[in-house]
Write a protein that holds these residues in place. Structure first.
Motif, mmCIF file in Angstrom:
data_model
loop_
_atom_site.group_PDB
_atom_site.id
_atom_site.type_symbol
_atom_site.label_atom_id
_atom_site.label_comp_id
_atom_site.label_asym_id
_atom_site.label_seq_id
_atom_site.Cartn_x
_atom_site.Cartn_y
_atom_site.Cartn_z
ATOM 1 N N VAL A 221 0.835 -1.203 0.000
ATOM 2 C CA VAL A 221 0.000 0.000 0.000
ATOM 3 C C VAL A 221 0.871 1.256 0.000
ATOM 4 O O VAL A 221 0.531 2.264 -0.616
ATOM 5 C CB VAL A 221 -0.938 0.001 1.228
ATOM 6 N N GLU A 222 2.003 1.160 0.683
ATOM 7 C CA GLU A 222 2.840 2.365 0.820
ATOM 8 C C GLU A 222 4.309 1.982 0.981
ATOM 9 O O GLU A 222 4.647 1.019 1.684
ATOM 10 C CB GLU A 222 2.385 3.180 2.035
ATOM 11 N N ILE A 223 5.175 2.715 0.304
ATOM 12 C CA ILE A 223 6.626 2.633 0.483
ATOM 13 C C ILE A 223 7.123 4.058 0.694
ATOM 14 O O ILE A 223 6.893 4.917 -0.153
ATOM 15 C CB ILE A 223 7.335 2.027 -0.753
ATOM 16 N N SER A 224 7.782 4.285 1.825
ATOM 17 C CA SER A 224 8.234 5.653 2.095
ATOM 18 C C SER A 224 9.360 5.659 3.121
ATOM 19 O O SER A 224 9.550 4.679 3.849
ATOM 20 C CB SER A 224 7.062 6.507 2.600
ATOM 21 N N PRO A 225 10.104 6.771 3.209
ATOM 22 C CA PRO A 225 11.106 6.905 4.268
ATOM 23 C C PRO A 225 10.409 6.947 5.628
ATOM 24 O O PRO A 225 9.239 7.346 5.722
ATOM 25 C CB PRO A 225 11.778 8.253 3.968
ATOM 26 N N PRO A 226 11.092 6.532 6.708
ATOM 27 C CA PRO A 226 10.443 6.456 8.023
ATOM 28 C C PRO A 226 9.814 7.763 8.493
ATOM 29 O O PRO A 226 8.716 7.761 9.060
ATOM 30 C CB PRO A 226 11.563 6.020 8.970
ATOM 31 N N GLU A 227 10.503 8.874 8.265
ATOM 32 C CA GLU A 227 9.966 10.145 8.754
ATOM 33 C C GLU A 227 8.604 10.434 8.147
ATOM 34 O O GLU A 227 7.650 10.800 8.847
ATOM 35 C CB GLU A 227 10.954 11.283 8.449
ATOM 36 N N GLN A 228 8.488 10.250 6.852
ATOM 37 C CA GLN A 228 7.194 10.456 6.190
ATOM 38 C C GLN A 228 6.184 9.406 6.634
ATOM 39 O O GLN A 228 5.017 9.724 6.890
ATOM 40 C CB GLN A 228 7.365 10.402 4.675
ATOM 41 N N PHE A 229 6.642 8.161 6.726
ATOM 42 C CA PHE A 229 5.749 7.063 7.077
ATOM 43 C C PHE A 229 5.075 7.300 8.421
ATOM 44 O O PHE A 229 3.869 7.090 8.573
ATOM 45 C CB PHE A 229 6.551 5.759 7.114
ATOM 46 N N PHE A 230 5.860 7.733 9.409
ATOM 47 C CA PHE A 230 5.316 7.875 10.762
ATOM 48 C C PHE A 230 4.621 9.213 11.002
ATOM 49 O O PHE A 230 3.768 9.307 11.876
ATOM 50 C CB PHE A 230 6.432 7.679 11.790
ATOM 51 N N THR A 231 4.970 10.247 10.247
ATOM 52 C CA THR A 231 4.380 11.564 10.503
ATOM 53 C C THR A 231 3.305 11.950 9.495
ATOM 54 O O THR A 231 2.370 12.683 9.827
ATOM 55 C CB THR A 231 5.462 12.663 10.511
ATOM 56 N N ASN A 232 3.421 11.446 8.263
ATOM 57 C CA ASN A 232 2.472 11.867 7.240
ATOM 58 C C ASN A 232 2.265 10.775 6.185
ATOM 59 O O ASN A 232 2.563 10.964 5.008
ATOM 60 C CB ASN A 232 2.970 13.161 6.565
ATOM 61 N N PRO A 233 1.757 9.599 6.605
ATOM 62 C CA PRO A 233 1.547 8.529 5.618
ATOM 63 C C PRO A 233 0.543 8.965 4.557
ATOM 64 O O PRO A 233 -0.392 9.709 4.846
ATOM 65 C CB PRO A 233 1.013 7.372 6.462
ATOM 66 N N SER A 234 0.762 8.482 3.343
ATOM 67 C CA SER A 234 -0.067 8.965 2.230
ATOM 68 C C SER A 234 -1.390 8.216 2.112
ATOM 69 O O SER A 234 -2.295 8.693 1.436
ATOM 70 C CB SER A 234 0.708 8.846 0.911
#
Length: 248
Positions: A221-234
């Motif tokens: 569903v989502e691949i992202s850097p940790p900072e984005q993943f934990f603070t602003n998942p898409s």
């Protein structure tokens, strides 16, 4: 990470168990030295995916290339691939009738054809690495769960694999033993090893991951850097998952 060599390349991967579609069109690349954490609810396909990476499961369609070699059910190179891809499971899978040292020596001697003396040296080196050299002559039943899992990690390290897979390595442990295993894994991160970790330990993930992957119902569903993943998942699905897991 994108300037590093791809170690695992997954393209349009599908896996079925009978009529059950376990993995649906997976696309993913793990680069050399990358620390990737895969998370998601139970039954989302996380363990199935990483078991495909070393040929414990085989996909039905799509392409999987590990360290430059294509993995499929009839691949004559599958033994070589498994030598390059170590795996640590939820259960420790240690031989109960062998000592800790013997558990670590058996793989390098049988698969890598190391002499007994070299296998002994290698085993002791990695018992030092996981901070339990004093347990070498004990049997698995004499160790705590956390110690047994550290032995299992050392056993994989003894094969000197280029890639390490961890399938929820702390899920079978009592809460007070989880950190001792995670601490060892954090230290491995500093060695530059390529790692793919399936885990619900989000504190660990935030600390060590280069890339976060969220799966649900057999899909990424989502691949992202940790900072984005934990603070602003898409994705909303990822937000709901994080809200549930971070509340506990």
């Amino acid at each position: 990470m994108n300037d590093q060599k791809p170690m695992i390349e997954v393209r349009n991967l599908d896996k079925f168990y009978g009529s059950f579609h376990a993995l649906k069109g997976i696309n993913l690349t793990v680069h050399q030295g990358e620390k990737m954490v895969v998370c998601g609810p139970s039954g989302s396909g996380k363990s199935t995916l990483i078991r495909c990476f070393n040929g414990l499961e085989f996909h039905n369609s799509g392409t999987l290339i590990v360290d430059g070699v294509e993995v499929h059910e009839n691949a004559k190179e599958i033994r070589a691939i498994r030598q390059e891809v170590g795996m640590v499971f939820q259960q420790f899978n240690l031989f109960p009738h062998l000592t800790v040292l013997e558990n670590l020596m058996i793989g390098p001697m049988k698969v890598r054809r190391l002499s007994r003396a070299d296998a002994d040296d290698t085993a002791r080196k990695y018992l030092d690495r996981v901070h339990i050299p004093e347990q070498a002559d004990k049997y698995p039943s004499q160790l705590s769960g956390g110690q047994q899992q550290r032995v299992a990690i050392a056993r994989s390290l003894c094969m000197e694999s280029r890639i390490m897979l961890f399938d929820e390595p702390t899920s079978a442990l009592d809460p007070e033993m989880i950190n001792e295993v995670l601490d060892v894994m954090v230290e491995l991160v500093d060695t530059g090893m390529t790692m793919v970790v399936v885990t619900h330990e989000m504190g660990f993930a935030r600390k060590v991951a280069d890339t976060m992957v969220f799966m649900e119902m057999g899909e990424i569903v989502e691949i992202s850097p940790p900072e984005q993943f934990f603070t602003n998942p898409s994705s909303e699905r990822c937000r709901l998952f994080l809200n549930q897991i971070l509340e506990h």
